[in-house]
Design an enzyme around this catalytic site. Structure first.
Site, short mmCIF file in Angstrom:
data_model
loop_
_atom_site.label_atom_id
_atom_site.label_comp_id
_atom_site.label_asym_id
_atom_site.label_seq_id
_atom_site.Cartn_x
_atom_site.Cartn_y
_atom_site.Cartn_z
N ARG A 212 1.25 11.26 -17.18
CA ARG A 212 0.96 10.30 -18.31
C ARG A 212 0.96 10.78 -19.27
O ARG A 212 1.24 10.46 -20.56
CB ARG A 212 0.27 9.13 -17.67
CG ARG A 212 0.80 7.74 -16.89
CD ARG A 212 -0.18 7.02 -16.53
NE ARG A 212 -1.50 7.63 -15.65
CZ ARG A 212 -2.15 6.83 -15.11
NH1 ARG A 212 -2.21 5.48 -15.18
NH2 ARG A 212 -3.41 7.27 -14.51
N LYS B 125 -1.48 10.28 1.40
CA LYS B 125 -2.20 9.77 2.93
C LYS B 125 -1.96 8.00 2.91
O LYS B 125 -1.64 7.41 3.86
CB LYS B 125 -3.40 10.06 3.37
CG LYS B 125 -4.49 9.90 2.42
CD LYS B 125 -5.52 11.01 2.17
CE LYS B 125 -6.45 10.79 1.02
NZ LYS B 125 -7.12 11.94 0.69
N LYS C 165 -5.58 8.72 7.51
CA LYS C 165 -5.00 10.05 8.17
C LYS C 165 -4.86 9.77 9.54
O LYS C 165 -3.83 10.26 10.16
CB LYS C 165 -6.15 10.91 7.87
CG LYS C 165 -6.28 11.22 6.30
CD LYS C 165 -7.55 12.13 6.19
CE LYS C 165 -7.53 12.41 4.56
NZ LYS C 165 -9.00 13.18 4.32
#
Lengths: 429, 429
Positions: free
Chosen positions: A45, A106, A206
């Site tokens: 960004r 994740k 996870k």
């Protein structure tokens, strides 16, 4: 052979760490990958931010999604983070454009792993994510490839470094949860809003990924039973020690007779188990397979270096050309997930009560347990203080969780029981 | 996709275990490999032996080398064992005929790893050997692929289950080496001729393979400094405990300023180190990389199941088609191996003397150490028994091995020193 061209989306700590690794180890990587790994595009960004690394050589993009859609790179590396928004859009755009994707995300995989894997399969490209679970430990590779000859019976792990750091510190210092959390926040080991870690959500992400790989089912985060560590007290940690256990926040997935158990919660683990000695911010993954038996992999679970190491391993795999399905088997071969209910969970339990010390209380507690078919392995009462509150600790033999819950509800109603009973599951290793 | 056809040479425990695994997990393997794995040829010496498995479906060969030369299989699996003879001939014949080779044979690779890898490269086929080191633990894959983004700084491990079993048992029971060896032989954990294990040769084979992978050098068994565990006494194990260490037989490879150290010998490891808690017949491999930091992989190091699991993983890799060089980098890119001399080894040492208990002895010992520039971290003398033999234990600060040797030679000549001094290297983890 031509270089493997990379487009990197996201230049935070991990993205910058990856750029540094690719530059500092470029010759070694070329030898091991059989071709050079070359960044061609980068997106973030804020272009102006000082990241301690020169980015002039790479084509800059303010819009990561546009980069993913238009890049000529072979691989798009997604290091933006977050389960939806730009991270998801980048991966979908890249896969849709026939680019391989490597991600450390994740949350994204826990929420959208199966559809992303399907998209990758249909496009005939790789979706790799070693860095998403247990940082630098090659746990994903081990499950997808190293143990591929085994039916997996159980996979579990210490999957959140913040919780493990806090529980290790509570044990070492005897301090209580609030004090240790405050210090972990001051040291940068815990976020200002710590819920994502200490309520077990990160570990659940996870675990859902590990379960999918281990059991050939679609990632199903909603099927994970999650409890965090807020209720673990210094008192329980001290009792655990006395009983020969350590308290760890574990993520555990195993087949039971009622289906697939997926659960994240504090556990008592025997002090002899290797996982009991994994302290501080380290992570560990335990895999039990039909032929290999039990193996334990441990190491740093987070940080720029370990994460970049895992991403680099995925890139080298892509460079070498082997292709495994993202979750070990094709998404078309996923087994339907039958989630086991926690009520049916079979295991031993640690129970800690605060009771008013008077004759007959223990007999009454024992009677409630007995009435629900729960047999007691040991019972400890420390300190005598007639008519005052004292802790009582009970370790049960193997029992059904629904029976335990019913017994504890009954015990909670006893007038001499001063607080809601606390229970912690015991995990045998 | 067509099946991956296999020829299996050697039907002992491991070969039979592999046949069983390929049969019992055939559907799972097909999903994970993307194609079926089919045995077409088998070879062993005694056709008539009952192996508890039906072999009628496979073409039988009495001559494994002829099989390897003539088979139409894609992969020849060598499970005969031994550094030369038929095992070597089978691998050479198979690679020469353009077949992939999977082997569990550490002695073969330790003696002939580099030329075999070169032959495989020239033929454009794979040479895989996950089962050769640390059984079912995917340590080879981790080094070749999982940590491929790292310069490796040190690799070490508990690589021999027999020695680890014996040292664990000595610690647990306080018994001496000879008693524990006898029992290990009776239980089948140690061979009738135990030298291959207890003199460190088996561990040296495995370390030479790990070193090659970790450091991009040709396997060079002759460069490995090897000491076994015959001199480790119950007394030293008890002192280690008192000092906060455990004694383990480790294989260690690391770059030092004089070259590549490769050494197998008993070590004192701090009791807090994860590897200190790897007991019994388990193996463990510790890898330290430039980005990943330190990781530990542990699990069963031997046995039919774990070995077959590792062989199956290699077969699935071949089925999937990714090709990495056998030792991580092409043999043409191997760095010349400059072996570090043990004399230049820098480390701390445990020294145990048996001295006649009389005034002035310790002062004289300390003076000898001081004269060679060795500084003492701690010194223990247990028990007072004037004019009798008592043990004295010294832990040094970091010193050069050549200085230590010179000091010990001088101390050995002291009239009050009753036995040759024993020293054990301390390995900091």
């Amino acid at each position: 052979m031509t270089a493997l061209k990379l487009a990197v989306a996201g230049l935070g700590t991990v993205g910058t760490g990856l750029v540094k690794l690719l530059e500092s180890e470029s010759d070694l990587l070329a030898l091991r990958a059989g071709r050079r790994l070359e960044i061609v595009d980068v997106a973030a960004r804020e272009r102006g931010r000082d990241r301690g690394v020169t980015l002039d050589r790479y084509r800059w993009h303010d819009d990561a999604v546009a980069m993913a859609r238009g890049t000529q790179a072979d691989v798009v590396v997604e290091l933006i983070g977050g389960s939806d928004g730009p991270a998801k859009a980048v991966c979908e755009a890249a896969l849709g454009a026939g680019r391989h994707v490597v991600t450390a995300n994740k949350a994204l995989l826990a929420h959208h792993g199966a559809p992303l894997a399907r998209t990758a399969e249909e496009a005939g490209v790789a979706l790799l994510y070693e860095a998403a679970v247990a940082g630098g430990i090659p746990a994903i590779k081990a499950l997808r490839e190293g143990f591929a000859g085994n039916e997996i019976q159980r996979v579990m792990g210490i999957l959140n470094g913040t919780c493990n750091y806090m529980l290790s510190d509570m044990r070492r210092t005897g301090r209580d949860f609030a004090t240790v959390l405050k210090e972990a926040q001051d040291l940068g080991y815990a976020e200002a809003d710590p819920g994502f870690d200490i309520d077990g959500i990160d570990a659940a992400h996870k675990l859902a990924i590990l379960s999918s790989l281990a059991f050939g089912v679609g990632v199903d985060l909603a099927a994970v039973h999650v409890e965090g560590i807020r209720n673990v007290s210094a008192l329980d940690i001290a009792f655990a020690e006395e009983l020969g256990y350590r308290i760890k926040l574990l993520g555990i997935a195993r087949r039971s007779e009622t289906g697939l158990e997926q659960r994240v919660h504090p556990c008592m683990v025997p002090v002899e188990a290797p996982i009991a000695h994994v302290d501080g911010v380290l992570n560990a993954v335990v895999v039990e397979g039909s032929h290999v038996g039990r193996t334990v992999l441990e190491g740093p679970g987070a940080g720029a270096g370990p994460t970049a190491s895992a991403v680099a391993a995925d890139l080298i795999d892509i460079a070498r050309g082997g292709r495994a399905p993202a979750f070990g088997v094709p998404t078309t071969a996923f087994e339907p997930l039958q989630a086991a209910s926690m009520d049916a969970h079979l295991g031993a339990y640690y129970i800690r009560l605060m009771v008013v010390d008077r004759p007959g209380v223990l007999a009454s507690v024992a009677a409630s347990l007995g009435a629900h078919g729960i047999s007691i392995e040991s019972l400890l009462q420390r300190g005598r203080a007639p008519e005052e509150r004292v802790p009582v600790v009970i370790v049960t033999h193997e029992t059904r969780e629904r029976d335990l819950k019913a017994a504890l509800a009954e015990i909670a109603r006893h007038e001499a029981v001063a607080e809601p009973p606390l229970s912690i599951r015991i995990e045998i290793l």
